[in-house]
Design a protein around this motif. Structure first.
Motif, PDB file in Angstrom:
ATOM      1  N   LYS A  99       0.872  -1.163   0.000  1.00  0.00           N
ATOM      2  CA  LYS A  99       0.000   0.000   0.000  1.00  0.00           C
ATOM      3  C   LYS A  99       0.912   1.217   0.000  1.00  0.00           C
ATOM      4  N   LEU A 100       0.892   1.953  -1.096  1.00  0.00           N
ATOM      5  CA  LEU A 100       1.704   3.152  -1.257  1.00  0.00           C
ATOM      6  C   LEU A 100       0.804   4.371  -1.151  1.00  0.00           C
ATOM      7  N   THR A 101       1.143   5.269  -0.240  1.00  0.00           N
ATOM      8  CA  THR A 101       0.408   6.516  -0.071  1.00  0.00           C
ATOM      9  C   THR A 101       1.368   7.671  -0.300  1.00  0.00           C
ATOM     10  N   LEU A 102       0.996   8.577  -1.190  1.00  0.00           N
ATOM     11  CA  LEU A 102       1.801   9.762  -1.488  1.00  0.00           C
ATOM     12  C   LEU A 102       0.954  11.011  -1.318  1.00  0.00           C
ATOM     13  N   ALA A 103       1.555  12.044  -0.780  1.00  0.00           N
ATOM     14  CA  ALA A 103       0.934  13.363  -0.705  1.00  0.00           C
ATOM     15  C   ALA A 103       1.931  14.353  -1.295  1.00  0.00           C
ATOM     16  N   VAL A 104       1.464  15.151  -2.248  1.00  0.00           N
ATOM     17  CA  VAL A 104       2.348  16.053  -2.983  1.00  0.00           C
ATOM     18  C   VAL A 104       1.677  17.401  -3.154  1.00  0.00           C
ATOM     19  N   ALA A 105       2.472  18.456  -3.002  1.00  0.00           N
ATOM     20  CA  ALA A 105       2.007  19.808  -3.333  1.00  0.00           C
ATOM     21  C   ALA A 105       2.382  20.069  -4.786  1.00  0.00           C
ATOM     22  N   ALA A 106       1.571  20.819  -5.478  1.00  0.00           N
ATOM     23  CA  ALA A 106       1.873  21.139  -6.874  1.00  0.00           C
ATOM     24  C   ALA A 106       3.185  21.914  -6.946  1.00  0.00           C
ATOM     25  N   PRO A 107       4.083  21.509  -7.840  1.00  0.00           N
ATOM     26  CA  PRO A 107       5.328  22.253  -7.988  1.00  0.00           C
ATOM     27  C   PRO A 107       5.058  23.614  -8.638  1.00  0.00           C
ATOM     28  N   GLY A 108       6.002  24.506  -8.505  1.00  0.00           N
ATOM     29  CA  GLY A 108       5.880  25.817  -9.138  1.00  0.00           C
ATOM     30  C   GLY A 108       6.492  25.824 -10.524  1.00  0.00           C
ATOM     31  N   GLY A 109       6.537  26.976 -11.119  1.00  0.00           N
ATOM     32  CA  GLY A 109       7.203  27.161 -12.404  1.00  0.00           C
ATOM     33  C   GLY A 109       6.543  26.422 -13.548  1.00  0.00           C
ATOM     34  N   VAL A 110       7.356  26.115 -14.558  1.00  0.00           N
ATOM     35  CA  VAL A 110       6.876  25.458 -15.769  1.00  0.00           C
ATOM     36  C   VAL A 110       6.352  24.065 -15.463  1.00  0.00           C
ATOM     37  N   GLY A 121      -4.183  15.484  -9.255  1.00  0.00           N
ATOM     38  CA  GLY A 121      -4.811  14.280  -8.704  1.00  0.00           C
ATOM     39  C   GLY A 121      -4.862  13.149  -9.713  1.00  0.00           C
ATOM     40  N   ARG A 122      -5.319  13.449 -10.914  1.00  0.00           N
ATOM     41  CA  ARG A 122      -5.405  12.420 -11.960  1.00  0.00           C
ATOM     42  C   ARG A 122      -4.017  11.919 -12.337  1.00  0.00           C
ATOM     43  N   TRP A 123      -3.069  12.848 -12.428  1.00  0.00           N
ATOM     44  CA  TRP A 123      -1.701  12.483 -12.778  1.00  0.00           C
ATOM     45  C   TRP A 123      -1.119  11.540 -11.730  1.00  0.00           C
ATOM     46  N   LEU A 124      -1.333  11.868 -10.448  1.00  0.00           N
ATOM     47  CA  LEU A 124      -0.837  10.995  -9.375  1.00  0.00           C
ATOM     48  C   LEU A 124      -1.480   9.612  -9.453  1.00  0.00           C
ATOM     49  N   ASP A 125      -2.799   9.570  -9.625  1.00  0.00           N
ATOM     50  CA  ASP A 125      -3.503   8.289  -9.717  1.00  0.00           C
ATOM     51  C   ASP A 125      -2.892   7.407 -10.801  1.00  0.00           C
ATOM     52  N   GLU A 126      -2.725   7.964 -11.979  1.00  0.00           N
ATOM     53  CA  GLU A 126      -2.224   7.189 -13.114  1.00  0.00           C
ATOM     54  C   GLU A 126      -0.776   6.763 -12.923  1.00  0.00           C
TER      55      GLU A 126
END
Length: 147
Positions: A99-110, A121-126
């Motif tokens: 069971k892998l759980t990740l929490a990420v804040a959106a990066p800045g910039g480009v 969210g969708r990107w992380l899921d995939e």
């Protein structure tokens, strides 16, 4: 932060799955967007991560916050891209449920702009599912080579 969890059963004993996962410098073999992980020789439990695709990279330093051999590894960033996560290892007969759980804040910039267009969210899921499936295949292939 956006948090997601993914579970997968790997046809290998927990000890083998844990051994391969906890070799952090090898994570780039199966995590498509991890360019490299470098362990800090002066600070046990700390590592430097480079993530993205050329020329769009983000970096951070992470520290292990909890490690129970054959059971779990948890981490959090201490600089750079804010993130945290945990991987749990559960024995199931001769297999291992992860069971892998990740929490990420959106990066800045480009990089952040690109991820925002796709939807974090969708990107992380995939991507975490695809990376975990790839990890499972590598573990299972390593088991067949050991026979």
């Amino acid at each position: 932060m956006i948090e997601r969890s993914v579970e997968l059963v790997v046809q290998a004993p927990v000890a083998r799955v844990y051994e391969l996962w906890s070799d952090f410098e090898n994570l780039s073999r199966w995590m498509r967007f991890v360019d490299r992980v470098t362990l800090d020789p002066d600070r046990p439990g700390y590592s430097r991560w480079r993530f993205g695709i050329d020329p769009l990279f983000v970096e951070w330093t992470a520290r292990i916050t909890r490690m129970i051999p054959l059971r779990l590894v948890a981490w959090e960033s201490v600089s750079g891209l804010p993130n945290r996560g945990q991987i749990d290892f559960f024995p199931v007969d001769q297999s291992c449920r992860l069971k892998l759980t990740l929490a990420v804040a959106a990066p800045g910039g480009v990089v952040g702009a690109v991820v925002e267009q796709v939807g974090l969210g969708r990107w992380l899921d995939e991507n975490i599912r695809a990376d975990l499936v790839q990890f499972g295949k590598l573990v299972e292939e390593s088991m067949s080579r050991d026979l």
